[in-house]
Design a protein around this motif. Structure first.
Motif, PDB file in Angstrom:
ATOM      1  N   VAL A 171      -4.530  10.361  -2.795  1.00 11.05           N
ATOM      2  CA  VAL A 171      -4.736  11.861  -3.051  1.00 11.05           C
ATOM      3  C   VAL A 171      -3.492  12.563  -2.309  1.00 11.05           C
ATOM      4  O   VAL A 171      -3.044  13.458  -3.190  1.00 11.05           O
ATOM      5  CB  VAL A 171      -6.072  12.316  -2.325  1.00 11.05           C
ATOM      6  CG1 VAL A 171      -6.204  13.846  -2.507  1.00 11.05           C
ATOM      7  CG2 VAL A 171      -7.333  11.796  -2.916  1.00 11.05           C
ATOM      8  N   ALA A 172      -3.146  12.225  -1.239  1.00  7.13           N
ATOM      9  CA  ALA A 172      -2.025  13.058  -0.539  1.00  7.13           C
ATOM     10  C   ALA A 172      -0.765  12.632  -1.211  1.00  7.13           C
ATOM     11  O   ALA A 172       0.208  13.457  -1.023  1.00  7.13           O
ATOM     12  CB  ALA A 172      -1.922  12.592   0.950  1.00  7.13           C
ATOM     13  N   ALA A 173      -0.439  11.437  -1.921  1.00  3.97           N
ATOM     14  CA  ALA A 173       0.582  10.992  -2.500  1.00  3.97           C
ATOM     15  C   ALA A 173       0.765  11.864  -4.021  1.00  3.97           C
ATOM     16  O   ALA A 173       1.991  12.041  -4.354  1.00  3.97           O
ATOM     17  CB  ALA A 173       0.710   9.533  -2.888  1.00  3.97           C
ATOM     18  N   ALA A 174      -0.408  12.120  -4.386  1.00  3.26           N
ATOM     19  CA  ALA A 174      -0.186  12.974  -5.997  1.00  3.26           C
ATOM     20  C   ALA A 174       0.338  14.297  -5.717  1.00  3.26           C
ATOM     21  O   ALA A 174       0.339  14.963  -4.557  1.00  3.26           O
ATOM     22  CB  ALA A 174      -1.780  13.073  -6.472  1.00  3.26           C
ATOM     23  N   ASP A 175       0.930  14.915  -6.682  1.00  6.95           N
ATOM     24  CA  ASP A 175       1.709  16.101  -6.604  1.00  6.95           C
ATOM     25  C   ASP A 175       0.757  17.225  -6.208  1.00  6.95           C
ATOM     26  O   ASP A 175       0.882  18.209  -5.575  1.00  6.95           O
ATOM     27  CB  ASP A 175       2.202  16.385  -7.860  1.00  6.95           C
ATOM     28  CG  ASP A 175       3.262  15.743  -8.385  1.00  6.95           C
ATOM     29  OD1 ASP A 175       4.236  15.325  -7.671  1.00  6.95           O
ATOM     30  OD2 ASP A 175       3.923  15.458  -9.399  1.00  6.95           O
ATOM     31  N   MET A 176      -0.667  17.402  -6.793  1.00  6.03           N
ATOM     32  CA  MET A 176      -1.502  18.077  -6.677  1.00  6.03           C
ATOM     33  C   MET A 176      -3.109  17.669  -6.445  1.00  6.03           C
ATOM     34  O   MET A 176      -3.109  16.359  -6.911  1.00  6.03           O
ATOM     35  CB  MET A 176      -1.642  19.457  -7.527  1.00  6.03           C
ATOM     36  CG  MET A 176      -0.304  19.997  -7.954  1.00  6.03           C
ATOM     37  SD  MET A 176      -0.392  21.188  -9.201  1.00  6.03           S
ATOM     38  CE  MET A 176       0.972  21.123 -10.039  1.00  6.03           C
TER      39      MET A 176
ATOM     40  N   GLN B  46       6.525   9.264  -9.901  1.00  7.40           N
ATOM     41  CA  GLN B  46       6.186   9.469 -11.276  1.00  7.40           C
ATOM     42  C   GLN B  46       6.993  10.641 -12.004  1.00  7.40           C
ATOM     43  O   GLN B  46       6.644  11.609 -11.581  1.00  7.40           O
ATOM     44  CB  GLN B  46       4.845   9.538 -11.721  1.00  7.40           C
ATOM     45  CG  GLN B  46       4.127   9.180 -12.856  1.00  7.40           C
ATOM     46  CD  GLN B  46       4.524   8.117 -13.402  1.00  7.40           C
ATOM     47  OE1 GLN B  46       4.407   7.013 -12.779  1.00  7.40           O
ATOM     48  NE2 GLN B  46       4.181   7.741 -14.745  1.00  7.40           N
ATOM     49  N   PRO B  47       7.571  10.440 -13.163  1.00  3.63           N
ATOM     50  CA  PRO B  47       8.264  11.419 -13.690  1.00  3.63           C
ATOM     51  C   PRO B  47       7.199  12.734 -14.303  1.00  3.63           C
ATOM     52  O   PRO B  47       7.904  13.888 -14.071  1.00  3.63           O
ATOM     53  CB  PRO B  47       8.928  11.028 -15.165  1.00  3.63           C
ATOM     54  CG  PRO B  47       8.170   9.843 -15.092  1.00  3.63           C
ATOM     55  CD  PRO B  47       7.623   9.120 -13.865  1.00  3.63           C
ATOM     56  N   GLN B  48       6.034  12.285 -14.532  1.00  4.27           N
ATOM     57  CA  GLN B  48       5.034  13.591 -14.887  1.00  4.27           C
ATOM     58  C   GLN B  48       4.389  14.005 -13.444  1.00  4.27           C
ATOM     59  O   GLN B  48       4.416  13.575 -12.411  1.00  4.27           O
ATOM     60  CB  GLN B  48       3.958  12.834 -15.613  1.00  4.27           C
ATOM     61  CG  GLN B  48       4.175  12.390 -17.179  1.00  4.27           C
ATOM     62  CD  GLN B  48       4.714  10.984 -17.113  1.00  4.27           C
ATOM     63  OE1 GLN B  48       4.787  10.224 -15.981  1.00  4.27           O
ATOM     64  NE2 GLN B  48       5.143  10.520 -18.356  1.00  4.27           N
TER      65      GLN B  48
ATOM     66  N   PHE C 158       0.906  -0.917  -0.080  1.00  2.00           N
ATOM     67  CA  PHE C 158       0.002   0.075   0.045  1.00  2.00           C
ATOM     68  C   PHE C 158       0.910   1.238  -0.089  1.00  2.00           C
ATOM     69  O   PHE C 158       0.510   2.133  -0.772  1.00  2.00           O
ATOM     70  CB  PHE C 158      -0.831   0.126   1.271  1.00  2.00           C
ATOM     71  CG  PHE C 158      -1.779  -1.240   1.359  1.00  2.00           C
ATOM     72  CD1 PHE C 158      -2.484  -1.478   0.151  1.00  2.00           C
ATOM     73  CD2 PHE C 158      -1.799  -2.049   2.521  1.00  2.00           C
ATOM     74  CE1 PHE C 158      -3.416  -2.844   0.424  1.00  2.00           C
ATOM     75  CE2 PHE C 158      -2.402  -3.445   2.428  1.00  2.00           C
ATOM     76  CZ  PHE C 158      -3.407  -3.655   1.466  1.00  2.00           C
ATOM     77  N   GLN C 159       1.980   1.292   0.733  1.00  4.99           N
ATOM     78  CA  GLN C 159       2.833   2.327   0.686  1.00  4.99           C
ATOM     79  C   GLN C 159       3.547   2.508  -0.712  1.00  4.99           C
ATOM     80  O   GLN C 159       3.802   3.681  -1.118  1.00  4.99           O
ATOM     81  CB  GLN C 159       4.064   2.103   1.699  1.00  4.99           C
ATOM     82  CG  GLN C 159       3.496   2.164   3.029  1.00  4.99           C
ATOM     83  CD  GLN C 159       4.481   1.717   4.315  1.00  4.99           C
ATOM     84  OE1 GLN C 159       5.298   0.955   3.935  1.00  4.99           O
ATOM     85  NE2 GLN C 159       4.441   2.003   5.504  1.00  4.99           N
ATOM     86  N   ALA C 160       3.818   1.248  -1.328  1.00  5.46           N
ATOM     87  CA  ALA C 160       4.402   1.098  -2.969  1.00  5.46           C
ATOM     88  C   ALA C 160       3.421   2.063  -3.859  1.00  5.46           C
ATOM     89  O   ALA C 160       4.003   2.516  -4.745  1.00  5.46           O
ATOM     90  CB  ALA C 160       4.479   0.062  -3.166  1.00  5.46           C
ATOM     91  N   VAL C 161       2.054   1.898  -3.527  1.00  2.00           N
ATOM     92  CA  VAL C 161       1.423   2.923  -4.402  1.00  2.00           C
ATOM     93  C   VAL C 161       1.553   4.429  -4.341  1.00  2.00           C
ATOM     94  O   VAL C 161       1.644   4.948  -5.275  1.00  2.00           O
ATOM     95  CB  VAL C 161      -0.272   2.454  -4.063  1.00  2.00           C
ATOM     96  CG1 VAL C 161      -1.100   3.190  -4.900  1.00  2.00           C
ATOM     97  CG2 VAL C 161      -0.652   1.087  -4.250  1.00  2.00           C
ATOM     98  N   GLY C 162       1.558   4.734  -3.170  1.00  2.00           N
ATOM     99  CA  GLY C 162       1.956   6.013  -2.825  1.00  2.00           C
ATOM    100  C   GLY C 162       3.221   6.484  -3.396  1.00  2.00           C
ATOM    101  O   GLY C 162       3.613   7.508  -4.047  1.00  2.00           O
ATOM    102  N   GLU C 163       4.296   5.810  -3.025  1.00  2.00           N
ATOM    103  CA  GLU C 163       5.660   6.155  -3.462  1.00  2.00           C
ATOM    104  C   GLU C 163       5.636   6.040  -5.129  1.00  2.00           C
ATOM    105  O   GLU C 163       6.368   6.618  -5.889  1.00  2.00           O
ATOM    106  CB  GLU C 163       6.596   5.211  -2.871  1.00  2.00           C
ATOM    107  CG  GLU C 163       6.476   5.709  -1.313  1.00  2.00           C
ATOM    108  CD  GLU C 163       6.862   6.981  -1.435  1.00  2.00           C
ATOM    109  OE1 GLU C 163       8.161   7.443  -1.287  1.00  2.00           O
ATOM    110  OE2 GLU C 163       6.167   7.807  -0.939  1.00  2.00           O
TER     111      GLU C 163
END
Length: 277
Positions: free
Chosen positions: A124-129, A104-106, A94-99
């Motif tokens: 949501v919190a792992a995404a850039d925005m 992600q380069p984009q 599950f942590q691997a999903v966020g990381e």
């Protein structure tokens, strides 16, 4: 460049340097092993696509972005073993999903029009925005009501976005937060009216994609997210200590019997869990 690709869980469109990934795991977009595997494969493919500069995530379900991790995920034993072997050292699946998202380069953007709980809120919190619809965008880390703690990075992501006291309120209070409060706490970028969010996110994504070559990549490199290896280990250890106890299994069984992972049940999940607890 325009492209389209779909399977039963994800729908991809690419246009002018922006990839849009729509999650579609009926009935409530539970984060099952198959969805994690599909995301991993698709994001891996996109990581090599130099023409794609931005990835926007949304949902085919108007009520849910990702409800939470699938309560029946242990039934996907083969996929879980595959994901565990592929997870970076020191991270659970599950942590691997966020990381995966954070590396992600984009630029990654979540367009949140429904509810994201548990593993969905961690996504949501792992995404850039993240930009959320003021009317229906909601977030929760409700794991405490299930007898566990977040195990997919929430303790690390929230503590980097807000004060400790607010992270404690979110995790221990286990309530459903509206978009305006989430914005005020720093959980998301902005809460926007539902009739404005599509245009805003689309324009932002297109502006980023149209930047001179190298700018976006340089900014992501300079503003790389911090990774606390010890923090992830402590989170996993705390989660694992609670996740496989008889009490937790009892709560999961009861909440499923009372409507979890149905649309009606998930719209009032915190209430269902508090009644059980």
């Amino acid at each position: 460049m325009t492209a389209n690709k779909s399977n039963k869980l994800l729908h991809l469109t690419i246009e002018n340097g922006v990839a849009n990934i729509t999650l579609d795991n009926a009935p409530v977009n539970a984060l099952c092993g198959s969805l994690i595997k599909a995301l991993k494969q698709l994001l891996g493919e996109l990581s090599y696509n130099k023409d794609v500069k931005v990835i926007v995530f949304d949902s085919a379900n108007p009520d849910f972005f990702i409800a939470h991790v699938d309560i029946n995920i242990l039934e996907e034993q083969g996929i879980l073993e595959e994901l565990a072997k592929a997870a970076p050292e020191g991270l659970n699946i599950f942590q691997a999903v966020g990381e995966m998202l954070r590396e992600q380069p984009q630029v990654t953007i979540v367009k949140l029009k429904g509810i994201a709980r548990g593993g969905g809120a961690e996504f949501v919190a792992a995404a850039d925005m993240c930009f959320a619809a003021a009317e229906k965008g909601k977030l929760a880390q409700c794991e405490a009501l299930m007898g566990i703690i977040p195990g997919g990075g929430a303790t690390q992501y929230l503590s980097s976005r807000m004060t400790r006291s607010r992270a404690l309120e979110i995790i221990l209070g286990a309530g459903l937060f509206d978009a305006a409060t989430a914005e005020r706490y720093g959980w998301i970028n902005r809460a926007l009216p539902d009739n404005e969010i599509d245009l805003f996110v689309n324009q932002l994504a297109q502006r980023i994609a149209a930047l001179p070559e190298g700018v976006m990549a340089a900014v992501k490199k300079v503003l790389a997210p911090a990774k606390n290896v010890e923090g992830f280990k402590a989170e996993n250890d705390g989660w694992a200590t609670l996740a496989f106890t008889p009490r937790t299994a009892e709560i999961m069984k009861k909440v499923m019997a009372n409507g979890a992972q149905t649309v009606a049940g998930e719209l009032r999940l915190e209430e269902l869990l508090r009644n059980i607890v």
